[in-house]
Design a protein around this motif. Structure first.
Motif, PDB file in Angstrom:
ATOM      1  N   GLU A 242       8.347  47.514  -1.848  1.00 45.47           N
ATOM      2  CA  GLU A 242       7.393  46.427  -2.130  1.00 45.47           C
ATOM      3  C   GLU A 242       6.554  46.125  -0.890  1.00 45.47           C
ATOM      4  O   GLU A 242       5.363  45.845  -0.984  1.00 45.47           O
ATOM      5  N   ARG A 321       5.536  32.672  -5.611  1.00 44.44           N
ATOM      6  CA  ARG A 321       4.358  33.064  -6.409  1.00 44.44           C
ATOM      7  C   ARG A 321       3.876  31.921  -7.302  1.00 44.44           C
ATOM      8  O   ARG A 321       2.712  31.862  -7.661  1.00 44.44           O
ATOM      9  N   PHE A 435       7.955  38.326 -14.143  1.00 38.82           N
ATOM     10  CA  PHE A 435       8.744  38.883 -13.038  1.00 38.82           C
ATOM     11  C   PHE A 435       9.768  39.822 -13.673  1.00 38.82           C
ATOM     12  O   PHE A 435      10.672  39.365 -14.376  1.00 38.82           O
ATOM     13  N   TRP A 454       4.887  41.045 -11.546  1.00 43.59           N
ATOM     14  CA  TRP A 454       5.625  41.556 -10.384  1.00 43.59           C
ATOM     15  C   TRP A 454       6.765  42.407 -10.925  1.00 43.59           C
ATOM     16  O   TRP A 454       7.534  41.959 -11.779  1.00 43.59           O
TER      17      TRP A 454
END
Ligand code: UDX
Ligand code: ADP
Length: 459
Positions: A242, A321, A435, A454
């Motif tokens: 990431e 986030r 997510f 994500w």
């Protein structure tokens, strides 16, 4: 040497290991009477339910196997003593959770259920009985079991074997019917051959390995430690992917193509759960410390430390986030079981992630096809409720997504790969997030529907 003929088996403990294992033994050996006993009346009642969808454990294929053998040569009962008295062979398959207090708390296994089983055996057994340890146990437990049996009333004899179970939940029936290997450790050759003879009804001879007691016990801990270590290793690399722009799935494919590494157990995710991995590594750590091997202990301990870090990493990243606060925000939690195809939540990474999100004041809407509300209440330490810092169980992804700021996918149930993203995105409060800690959802479709996405390990 003549191995004794086994006509009757008793298994103490009708849980995730004892139930499916004995169902397969009974299915494959119709000439042997198999009785599974448990102190838990509700559990035994569920094993005996006429409706096979109400068995206490969800495992693909289990209902068919139980349906074929139950009532013929497979029985479930709470009459522990009676079943032990008539058995030629007794499996001990009771729970051995990590101790929560006293010496070794947080690391050593609590053996009180094993000890109670051994005492019950010493009292109720008749003639010669082969005792088989099935539960995952710290090395040298067989010795403790033997000592208790030997101290019991005279006129009976016992042979103790270690026969660790390697089945994985969700694929238990397949693993039992076609195991990579069966491991039997013991001192009595006759007893070893009697047990090997049972497996020999469906397992190829070269897959039945015979070792001494301690090698067998230690092999189980080591196998689980190696498997868990691979998961922590790939999860650590996921975080680096990431950060750098690499993709952990591409890295896993590339390294897995090396035949020395191999492709299995390289799926990055929210961390390993289940009743075995953490418990067995902590057992190993405890053993190493006990024998003065501090460096070895801290080497293995790191596998668990990284696993816990991974779970907290996901919740921290979500808060970040979602503009630094999730207080009062609705978050849909997709999946609560520790892996797909089971209703088991023991050590599920979803528990820690949910606890973190609740602590931050989120309102969680949880959806899982097999986990019941009562189990989630136990795991999260409070009943379902409304509002900030509370959770509820809903029955569809759409119901969970209604008014939510984010979805977090934590268990890789197949149905989460088939979400209708335009419909779900339309129900959420914008800007909305997905997510995906398992890379299970169709991320491209979710993005096309307007969600921020994500995916764990994707740079
Ligand atoms: C494990 C061992 O596989 C089994 O041999 C032993 O008898 C008991 O412990 P189990 O815990 O039932 O079985 O399931 P497993 O498939 O090993 O998964 C354990 C955890 O690791 C799950 O949370 C799973 O999601 C996770 N996992 C597994 C990963 O995160 N990545 C992988 O590549 C594999
Ligand atoms: P596992 O995953 O190892 O099978 P479970 O917790 O699912 O563990 O199952 C263990 C079972 O053993 C439980 O149903 C518990 O009630 C049962 N059990 C524990 N101690 C005894 C005992 N002394 N006699 C009979 N059953 C027992």
């Amino acid at each position: 040497m003549d191995a004794p003929t086994i006509r009757s088996i008793c298994c103490i403990g009708a849980g995730y290991v004892g139930g499916p294992t004995m169902a397969v033994v009974a299915d494959r050996c119709p000439h042997i009477q198999v009785t599974v006993v448990d102190l838990n009346e509700e559990r035994i009642g569920a094993w005996n339910s006429a409706d096979l969808s109400l068995l206490p454990i969800y495992e693909p294929g289990l209902d068919e196997v139980v349906g074929r053998a139950r009532g013929r040569n497979l029985h479930f009962t709470t009459s522990v003593e009676g079943a032990i008295a008539t058995a030629d062979m007794v499996f001990i398959s009771v729970n051995t959770p990590t101790k929560t207090h006293g010496v070794g708390a947080g690391q050593a296994s609590d053996l009180k259920w094993i000890e109670a089983s051994a005492r019950m055996l010493a009292k109720a057994a008749t003639g010669h009985t082969i005792v088989v340890e099935k539960s995952t146990l710290p090395v040298r437990t067989a010795q403790a079991v033997k000592s208790i049996l030997e101290a019991g009333p005279a006129g009976k004899s016992f042979a103790v074997l270690s026969n660790p179970e390697f089945l994985a939940e969700g694929s238990a029936i397949r693993d039992l019917e076609n195991p990579d290997r069966v491991l039997i450790g013991g001192e009595s050759q006759e007893a070893i051959e009697a047990l090997a003879g049972i497996y020999g009804h469906w397992v190829a001879p070269e897959k039945i390995l015979r070792t001494n007691l301690w090698s067998s016990e230690l092999s189980k801990l080591t196998a689980n430690a190696f498997l868990a270590q691979r998961i922590s290793s790939i999860n650590s690399i996921a975080a680096l992917c990431e950060a750098t722009g690499a993709d952990v799935r591409e890295v896993a494919n590339a390294i897995g193509a090396d035949s020395r590494i191999g492709p299995k157990f390289l799926t990055a995710g929210p961390g390993f759960g289940g009743s075995c991995f953490q418990k067995d590594i902590l057992n190993l750590v405890y053993l190493c410390r006990y024998y003065g091997l501090e460096d070895v202990a801290s080497y293995w301990e790191q596998v668990v430390t990284l696993n816990t870090w991974q779970q907290h990493r996901i919740s921290r990243l979500m808060v970040n986030r979602l503009f630094g606060t999730i207080s009062g925000k609705r978050i849909a939690v997709l999946g609560f079981a520790f892996k797909a195809d089971t209703n088991d939540t023991r050590e599920s990474p979803a528990i820690q992630v949910c606890l973190d999100l609740l602590e931050e004041g989120a309102c969680l809407a949880i959806v899982d096809p097999k986990v019941r509300e009562g189990q989630i209440s136990i795991d999260l330490g409070k009943p379902a409720g409304q509002g900030e810092g509370n959770w509820q169980l809903v029955d569809s992804v759409e119901a969970a997504a209604e008014g939510a700021d984010a979805l977090v996918l934590l268990t890789e149930w197949q149905q989460f790969a088939q979400i209708n993203w335009p419909a779900v995105a339309a129900l959420m409060r914008q800007p909305a997030w997905l997510f995906d800690s398992r890379a299970k959802a169709d991320g491209a479709a979710a993005r096309a529907a307007g969600l921020n996405v994500w995916t764990l390990g994707e740079g």
